[in-house]
Design an enzyme around this catalytic site. Sequence first.
Site, PDB file in Angstrom:
ATOM      1  N   LYS A 147       0.836  -1.211   0.000  1.00  0.00           N
ATOM      2  CA  LYS A 147       0.000   0.000   0.000  1.00  0.00           C
ATOM      3  C   LYS A 147       0.867   1.255   0.000  1.00  0.00           C
ATOM      4  O   LYS A 147       0.648   2.169  -0.791  1.00  0.00           O
ATOM      5  CB  LYS A 147      -0.910   0.001   1.246  1.00  0.00           C
ATOM      6  CG  LYS A 147      -1.611   1.329   1.482  1.00  0.00           C
ATOM      7  CD  LYS A 147      -2.514   1.300   2.699  1.00  0.00           C
ATOM      8  CE  LYS A 147      -1.856   1.726   3.981  1.00  0.00           C
ATOM      9  NZ  LYS A 147      -1.541   3.161   4.106  1.00  0.00           N
ATOM     10  N   ASN A 148       1.848   1.299   0.901  1.00  0.00           N
ATOM     11  CA  ASN A 148       2.617   2.529   1.063  1.00  0.00           C
ATOM     12  C   ASN A 148       3.618   2.782  -0.062  1.00  0.00           C
ATOM     13  O   ASN A 148       4.229   3.847  -0.114  1.00  0.00           O
ATOM     14  CB  ASN A 148       3.348   2.532   2.419  1.00  0.00           C
ATOM     15  CG  ASN A 148       2.372   2.782   3.566  1.00  0.00           C
ATOM     16  OD1 ASN A 148       1.187   3.032   3.337  1.00  0.00           O
ATOM     17  ND2 ASN A 148       2.868   2.711   4.788  1.00  0.00           N
ATOM     18  N   CYS A 195      -5.705  12.897  13.101  1.00  0.00           N
ATOM     19  CA  CYS A 195      -6.258  11.577  12.845  1.00  0.00           C
ATOM     20  C   CYS A 195      -6.127  10.765  14.123  1.00  0.00           C
ATOM     21  O   CYS A 195      -5.548  11.231  15.101  1.00  0.00           O
ATOM     22  CB  CYS A 195      -5.564  10.893  11.677  1.00  0.00           C
ATOM     23  SG  CYS A 195      -3.950  10.261  12.055  1.00  0.00           S
ATOM     24  N   ARG A 197      -0.152  14.590  13.394  1.00  0.00           N
ATOM     25  CA  ARG A 197       0.430  14.373  12.063  1.00  0.00           C
ATOM     26  C   ARG A 197       0.420  15.609  11.155  1.00  0.00           C
ATOM     27  O   ARG A 197      -0.281  15.646  10.129  1.00  0.00           O
ATOM     28  CB  ARG A 197      -0.256  13.200  11.373  1.00  0.00           C
ATOM     29  CG  ARG A 197      -0.073  11.909  12.121  1.00  0.00           C
ATOM     30  CD  ARG A 197      -0.750  10.743  11.474  1.00  0.00           C
ATOM     31  NE  ARG A 197       0.006  10.205  10.346  1.00  0.00           N
ATOM     32  CZ  ARG A 197      -0.369   9.112   9.698  1.00  0.00           C
ATOM     33  NH1 ARG A 197      -1.457   8.480  10.036  1.00  0.00           N
ATOM     34  NH2 ARG A 197       0.350   8.654   8.704  1.00  0.00           N
ATOM     35  N   ASP A 254       4.211   0.680  12.215  1.00  0.00           N
ATOM     36  CA  ASP A 254       3.059  -0.010  11.629  1.00  0.00           C
ATOM     37  C   ASP A 254       2.965  -1.488  12.050  1.00  0.00           C
ATOM     38  O   ASP A 254       2.020  -2.170  11.665  1.00  0.00           O
ATOM     39  CB  ASP A 254       3.103   0.084  10.091  1.00  0.00           C
ATOM     40  CG  ASP A 254       2.705   1.468   9.602  1.00  0.00           C
ATOM     41  OD1 ASP A 254       2.249   2.285  10.416  1.00  0.00           O
ATOM     42  OD2 ASP A 254       2.869   1.738   8.391  1.00  0.00           O
ATOM     43  N   ARG A 281      -8.892  -0.547   4.261  1.00  0.00           N
ATOM     44  CA  ARG A 281      -8.038   0.489   3.665  1.00  0.00           C
ATOM     45  C   ARG A 281      -6.673  -0.090   3.295  1.00  0.00           C
ATOM     46  O   ARG A 281      -6.050   0.371   2.342  1.00  0.00           O
ATOM     47  CB  ARG A 281      -7.822   1.643   4.650  1.00  0.00           C
ATOM     48  CG  ARG A 281      -9.035   2.512   4.870  1.00  0.00           C
ATOM     49  CD  ARG A 281      -8.656   3.686   5.757  1.00  0.00           C
ATOM     50  NE  ARG A 281      -7.368   4.218   5.338  1.00  0.00           N
ATOM     51  CZ  ARG A 281      -6.493   4.800   6.144  1.00  0.00           C
ATOM     52  NH1 ARG A 281      -6.762   4.973   7.416  1.00  0.00           N
ATOM     53  NH2 ARG A 281      -5.344   5.238   5.679  1.00  0.00           N
TER      54      ARG A 281
HETATM   55  C1  UD1 Z   1       4.044   6.989   6.641  1.00  0.00           C
HETATM   56  C2  UD1 Z   1       3.230   5.760   6.362  1.00  0.00           C
HETATM   57  C3  UD1 Z   1       2.588   5.238   7.635  1.00  0.00           C
HETATM   58  C4  UD1 Z   1       3.652   5.033   8.711  1.00  0.00           C
HETATM   59  C5  UD1 Z   1       4.509   6.282   8.882  1.00  0.00           C
HETATM   60  C6  UD1 Z   1       5.707   6.065   9.814  1.00  0.00           C
HETATM   61  C7  UD1 Z   1       2.501   6.092   4.080  1.00  0.00           C
HETATM   62  C8  UD1 Z   1       1.377   6.396   3.141  1.00  0.00           C
HETATM   63  N1  UD1 Z   1       2.205   6.106   5.385  1.00  0.00           N
HETATM   64  O1  UD1 Z   1       3.153   7.993   7.137  1.00  0.00           O
HETATM   65  O2  UD1 Z   1       1.941   3.999   7.339  1.00  0.00           O
HETATM   66  O3  UD1 Z   1       3.020   4.753   9.949  1.00  0.00           O
HETATM   67  O4  UD1 Z   1       5.037   6.699   7.617  1.00  0.00           O
HETATM   68  O5  UD1 Z   1       6.494   5.018   9.373  1.00  0.00           O
HETATM   69  O6  UD1 Z   1       3.619   5.833   3.648  1.00  0.00           O
HETATM   70  N2  UD1 Z   1       5.753  14.849  10.986  1.00  0.00           N
HETATM   71  C9  UD1 Z   1       5.785  16.204  11.253  1.00  0.00           C
HETATM   72  N3  UD1 Z   1       5.719  17.077  10.201  1.00  0.00           N
HETATM   73  C10 UD1 Z   1       5.611  16.670   8.903  1.00  0.00           C
HETATM   74  C11 UD1 Z   1       5.582  15.271   8.632  1.00  0.00           C
HETATM   75  C12 UD1 Z   1       5.652  14.393   9.683  1.00  0.00           C
HETATM   76  O7  UD1 Z   1       5.871  16.613  12.409  1.00  0.00           O
HETATM   77  O8  UD1 Z   1       5.539  17.505   8.011  1.00  0.00           O
HETATM   78  C13 UD1 Z   1       5.812  13.875  12.101  1.00  0.00           C
HETATM   79  C14 UD1 Z   1       4.557  13.016  12.216  1.00  0.00           C
HETATM   80  O9  UD1 Z   1       3.551  13.661  12.972  1.00  0.00           O
HETATM   81  C15 UD1 Z   1       5.087  11.774  12.893  1.00  0.00           C
HETATM   82  C16 UD1 Z   1       6.509  11.641  12.291  1.00  0.00           C
HETATM   83  O10 UD1 Z   1       6.838  12.934  11.795  1.00  0.00           O
HETATM   84  O11 UD1 Z   1       5.195  11.963  14.277  1.00  0.00           O
HETATM   85  C17 UD1 Z   1       6.637  10.631  11.168  1.00  0.00           C
HETATM   86  O12 UD1 Z   1       5.594  10.826  10.260  1.00  0.00           O
HETATM   87  P1  UD1 Z   1       5.722  10.475   8.702  1.00  0.00           P
HETATM   88  O13 UD1 Z   1       6.929   9.621   8.452  1.00  0.00           O
HETATM   89  O14 UD1 Z   1       5.595  11.731   7.920  1.00  0.00           O
HETATM   90  O15 UD1 Z   1       4.426   9.583   8.481  1.00  0.00           O
HETATM   91  P2  UD1 Z   1       3.606   9.525   7.165  1.00  0.00           P
HETATM   92  O16 UD1 Z   1       4.533   9.757   6.024  1.00  0.00           O
HETATM   93  O17 UD1 Z   1       2.366  10.337   7.280  1.00  0.00           O
END
Ligand code: UD1
Length: 416
Positions: A22-23, A116, A121, A304, A396
């Site tokens: 998925k990711n 969420c 996030r 995850d 999902r």
């Molecule tokens: C992706 C994965 C999700 C997984 C996560 C962590 C996808 C579609 N989803 O989510 O399944 O659980 O990585 O491995 O690939 N953060 C900020 N600012 C930002 C972006 C992130 O503060 O602009 C923080 C987030 O709140 C979180 C951490 O950074 O605490 C990591 O998040 P991130 O790696 O961005 O997760 P996703 O990419 O949303």
Amino acid sequence: MHKLAIQGGNRLNGEVRISGAKNAALPILCASLLTPDSLHLDNVPELNDVATMRKLLQQMGVKIEQSAGQLVLSAADIDKPEAPYDMVKTMRAAILVLGPLVTRFGEALVSLPGGCAIGSRPVDLHIKGLQAMGAEIHIEHGYIHARAKRLKGARIFFDLVSVTGTENLMMAAVLADGVTVLENAAREPEVVDLAQCLIAMGARIEGAGSDTISIAGVEKLHGASHRIMPDRIESGTFLVAATAAGGDITLTDARADILDNVLEKLHEAGAVIQVAGSTINLKMNRRPRAVNLRTAPYPAFPTDMQAQFMAMNTIAEGSAMVVETIFENRFMHVQELRRLGAQIDIEGNTAVIKGCAQLEGATIMATDLRASACLVIAGLVAQGETVVDRIYHLDRGYEHIEAKLSVLGARIRRVK
Ligand code: UD1
């Protein structure tokens, strides 16, 4: 609303094919926006998130043809470079259209995702990165409005490792003017899969899979074919299920090389694991031993997989400490596990689980995608019937999960 009814107590035996990730599929679908030519994708999983992403791209004007596991996407013309709130709120990964839209079409209007179930996030790193590349960004009425004539290469340092942040900026940089260097980039295998697809489309990317990714922008990308990598979280979920329930299962079309940390923990729990090419066999003939874990960015233990291991720990021999360092609110499954009799204490981002001999079936409610998988595993080992409610979360991200578990001998059925 659908539910899953599970009669616990069966061991899992047999073979199961692992679906495309998925990711990896979600960002790669967005990569189709980067070229007017066709992008041919194979091993695309049939998931609700993939359907949502397809709908979003189609709304913008992307033409999509579908046939068993394959998609052909063509973004020759785009009418509306927009991702509306109703789509972003159901699937945060919709933010991944931002980078491709600004870099190819010079404009994007993408809803802010909001909070969420597993935490706040934010997407500030995506926005700051695009600004560093010269995009003009305004936040208006809950939307990110980004504009740029042509993005410019920049050095971007992530102060937090972000998977979709890295992917969004990598896609933005492939058509920028000059070289972009992403530092403290995410090293997740899905980032590498996206990079390989972009390279097949003509992008010049080096270092994907390390913490420094260098992208030399090109004028245009062209069409390509790409096969989506196997889903490491689906693989891990089946392996934990068999470790908790006992049995002998073989995963096919899987990749063990991206599951090191998970396989190590399953071995610690007492499972015997053998890898041959793209198959992983796991045998479990004892009560699992409790395992401590701490989530962190790849290659450390994946957030995850945290909830699924928590389910296994509830019936393990001994006690375990689980520390969640990525998301601040990712213990929602704990309340539900307690309803089955699990003994879990939470202090901040740490859960202490005292293994008990037996869980007892009850009706429980899924709160997010991986929490749902955790509750299904708990249902497989609990005595009597467990009903997991709100399984739309599960749909999902897991392709035909009850069919796959049934093949392995689980007594599980979907009820309306
Ligand atoms: C992706 C994965 C999700 C997984 C996560 C962590 C996808 C579609 N989803 O989510 O399944 O659980 O990585 O491995 O690939 N953060 C900020 N600012 C930002 C972006 C992130 O503060 O602009 C923080 C987030 O709140 C979180 C951490 O950074 O605490 C990591 O998040 P991130 O790696 O961005 O997760 P996703 O990419 O949303």
